[in-house]
Each structure stands twice: as structure tokens, then as C-alpha cells.
Design an enzyme around this catalytic site. Structure first.
Site, PDB file in Angstrom:
ATOM      1  N   ASP A  60      39.414  43.513  46.375  1.00 20.85           N
ATOM      2  CA  ASP A  60      40.509  43.371  45.415  1.00 20.85           C
ATOM      3  C   ASP A  60      41.723  44.108  45.941  1.00 20.85           C
ATOM      4  O   ASP A  60      41.610  45.074  46.698  1.00 20.85           O
ATOM      5  CB  ASP A  60      40.118  43.915  44.044  1.00 20.85           C
ATOM      6  CG  ASP A  60      41.023  43.402  42.918  1.00 20.85           C
ATOM      7  OD1 ASP A  60      41.757  42.415  43.138  1.00 20.85           O
ATOM      8  OD2 ASP A  60      40.999  43.979  41.824  1.00 20.85           O
ATOM      9  N   GLY A  61      42.882  43.636  45.533  1.00 24.91           N
ATOM     10  CA  GLY A  61      44.141  44.289  45.823  1.00 24.91           C
ATOM     11  C   GLY A  61      44.880  44.510  44.515  1.00 24.91           C
ATOM     12  O   GLY A  61      44.654  43.794  43.534  1.00 24.91           O
ATOM     13  N   ASP A 105      38.994  37.796  43.819  1.00 26.98           N
ATOM     14  CA  ASP A 105      39.625  37.185  42.653  1.00 26.98           C
ATOM     15  C   ASP A 105      40.994  36.626  43.013  1.00 26.98           C
ATOM     16  O   ASP A 105      41.758  36.237  42.142  1.00 26.98           O
ATOM     17  CB  ASP A 105      39.696  38.163  41.480  1.00 26.98           C
ATOM     18  CG  ASP A 105      40.565  39.384  41.756  1.00 26.98           C
ATOM     19  OD1 ASP A 105      41.229  39.443  42.809  1.00 26.98           O
ATOM     20  OD2 ASP A 105      40.561  40.301  40.922  1.00 26.98           O
ATOM     21  N   HIS A 113      39.021  40.475  36.263  1.00 20.95           N
ATOM     22  CA  HIS A 113      39.029  41.118  34.940  1.00 20.95           C
ATOM     23  C   HIS A 113      38.162  40.351  33.938  1.00 20.95           C
ATOM     24  O   HIS A 113      38.508  40.245  32.772  1.00 20.95           O
ATOM     25  CB  HIS A 113      40.457  41.295  34.428  1.00 20.95           C
ATOM     26  CG  HIS A 113      41.356  41.930  35.442  1.00 20.95           C
ATOM     27  ND1 HIS A 113      41.273  43.266  35.775  1.00 20.95           N
ATOM     28  CD2 HIS A 113      42.322  41.406  36.226  1.00 20.95           C
ATOM     29  CE1 HIS A 113      42.168  43.531  36.711  1.00 20.95           C
ATOM     30  NE2 HIS A 113      42.804  42.424  37.004  1.00 20.95           N
ATOM     31  N   GLU A 126      45.540  42.042  48.864  1.00 21.00           N
ATOM     32  CA  GLU A 126      44.350  41.177  48.812  1.00 21.00           C
ATOM     33  C   GLU A 126      43.884  40.846  50.229  1.00 21.00           C
ATOM     34  O   GLU A 126      42.689  40.912  50.534  1.00 21.00           O
ATOM     35  CB  GLU A 126      44.654  39.885  48.046  1.00 21.00           C
ATOM     36  CG  GLU A 126      44.991  40.072  46.587  1.00 21.00           C
ATOM     37  CD  GLU A 126      43.816  40.383  45.676  1.00 21.00           C
ATOM     38  OE1 GLU A 126      42.657  40.448  46.152  1.00 21.00           O
ATOM     39  OE2 GLU A 126      44.047  40.574  44.469  1.00 21.00           O
ATOM     40  N   ASP A 183      38.707  46.854  41.508  1.00 16.42           N
ATOM     41  CA  ASP A 183      39.960  47.042  40.788  1.00 16.42           C
ATOM     42  C   ASP A 183      40.158  48.518  40.446  1.00 16.42           C
ATOM     43  O   ASP A 183      41.247  49.064  40.632  1.00 16.42           O
ATOM     44  CB  ASP A 183      39.979  46.184  39.521  1.00 16.42           C
ATOM     45  CG  ASP A 183      41.295  46.280  38.786  1.00 16.42           C
ATOM     46  OD1 ASP A 183      42.325  45.846  39.342  1.00 16.42           O
ATOM     47  OD2 ASP A 183      41.311  46.794  37.650  1.00 16.42           O
TER      48      ASP A 183
END
Length: 174
Positions: free
Chosen positions: A9-10, A69, A123, A47, A133
Site C-alpha cells: 500500500d501507498g 488496492d 479500506h 504504490e 495502510d
């Protein structure tokens, strides 16, 4: 070959702004968490950096299940990158690929491995996506604690100026 499961994740506060990335790698019972931060960047760059760092960490050829994501990351690596390479790292409308430096790094980092790319909704309660995250947001907090607002503002101004110069050099409209 070993099978490694990777979640990435970024995150970015402002886009551009201070950003960070995280990756969780699983190999059997072993889990490794990776993180990094930049004082001025974009979410898409973070990302990409998460995936690059995870793949570059692997010391031997592996079968990799990589979960992200980011549709930008997944679609770019699955659908767009082959054409970009054929077009000399230019898009269909002959403009330079955005974040081309990182896409080239990702292409190199992916090459030794058998990577299956998976998108999952962010999320949405997936534990390892939520962990990534949390780690990335923690890195942004740490970065903010270690930097003055003036320093971050200066870094952001420099980042934006470099992007403008790049667009001008490449013949894009400023």
C-alpha cells in the site's frame, strides 16, 4: 520456487505531499514488514515503490502473489507496461509515461519472479491491507515529527518544480 505472498500500500497526505509506502511479505510462517517515506511525492509513486521494494527484497526467484488496492499499479503492470516498452516508454498519444522511472524499476524487479497481481478493495477490512495502510500512515507521521513544516513545504515546492521542468523537457503543456 518458494511462494511468497505480498501485500502493498501507498499513502500520501496531499497529492502531492508527504507520502509513504508499506509492504508485508509472508513466506510460510515468516512475516516481514517493509516501510519507507518521502517528504514530497504522490500516492501513485508510493504504490509503485511499495511493490518495487517488496520484490527487490526477495533474494531468489519466487512465485509471488502480490495484492494491492491500487488499480493504477495492477492495471499498469498487467495491461499497459508491455505497450509502453514497445513505444519507448511513451503512451499511446506519444507522451512520456508518468512515473516512468518507477515503472522501469518495477519492470526490472518483476522480471526474475513469477508474479500474479491481485487487486483488492482498500479500506474494506482485509487485515494485511489494513496493516499496510497503518504502517504507511505511521511512516508519514514519523516523517512529519522529524521534519519542520517549513522543510516539508520546501521539499514539496522542489518536487513540483521538478515535475514542471520534466513536463517542459518532454514537450508537454505546463
Amino acid at each position: 520456487m518458494k511462494k511468497v505472498i505480498v501485500h502493498t500500500d501507498g499513502a500520501c497526505e496531499g497529492n502531492p505531499g508527504p507520502g509513504a509506502w508499506a509492504a508485508v511479505l509472508q513466506y510460510g510462517p515468516h512475516v516481514r514488514e517493509l516501510t519507507g517515506a518521502e517528504p514530497a511525492t504522490t500516492n501513485n509513486r508510493m504504490e509503485l515503490q511499495a511493490a518495487i521494494s517488496a520484490l527487490e527484497t526477495l533474494r531468489e526467484r519466487c512465485v509471488v502473489e502480490l495484492f494491492t488496492d491500487s488499480e493504477y499499479l495492477r492495471d499498469g503492470i498487467i495491461s499497459w507496461i508491455a505497450r509502453w516498452k514497445l513505444n519507448g516508454w511513451r503512451t499511446a498519444d506519444r507522451k512520456p509515461v508518468k512515473n516512468g522511472d518507477l515503472w522501469r524499476q518495477l519492470d526490472t524487479a518483476t522480471a526474475p519472479h513469477q508474479v500474479q497481481w491481485h487487486w483488492l478493495k482498500g479500506h474494506a477490512g482485509h487485515p494485511l491491507n489494513e496493516r499496510c495502510d497503518q504502517l504507511a500512515r505511521g511512516e508519514i507521521s514519523r516523517l512529519r515529527q522529524m521534519s519542520t513544516p517549513e522543510h516539508l513545504a520546501a521539499q514539496l515546492a522542489e518536487f513540483k518544480a521538478q515535475r514542471r521542468q520534466h513536463r517542459l523537457r518532454c514537450g508537454a503543456i505546463a
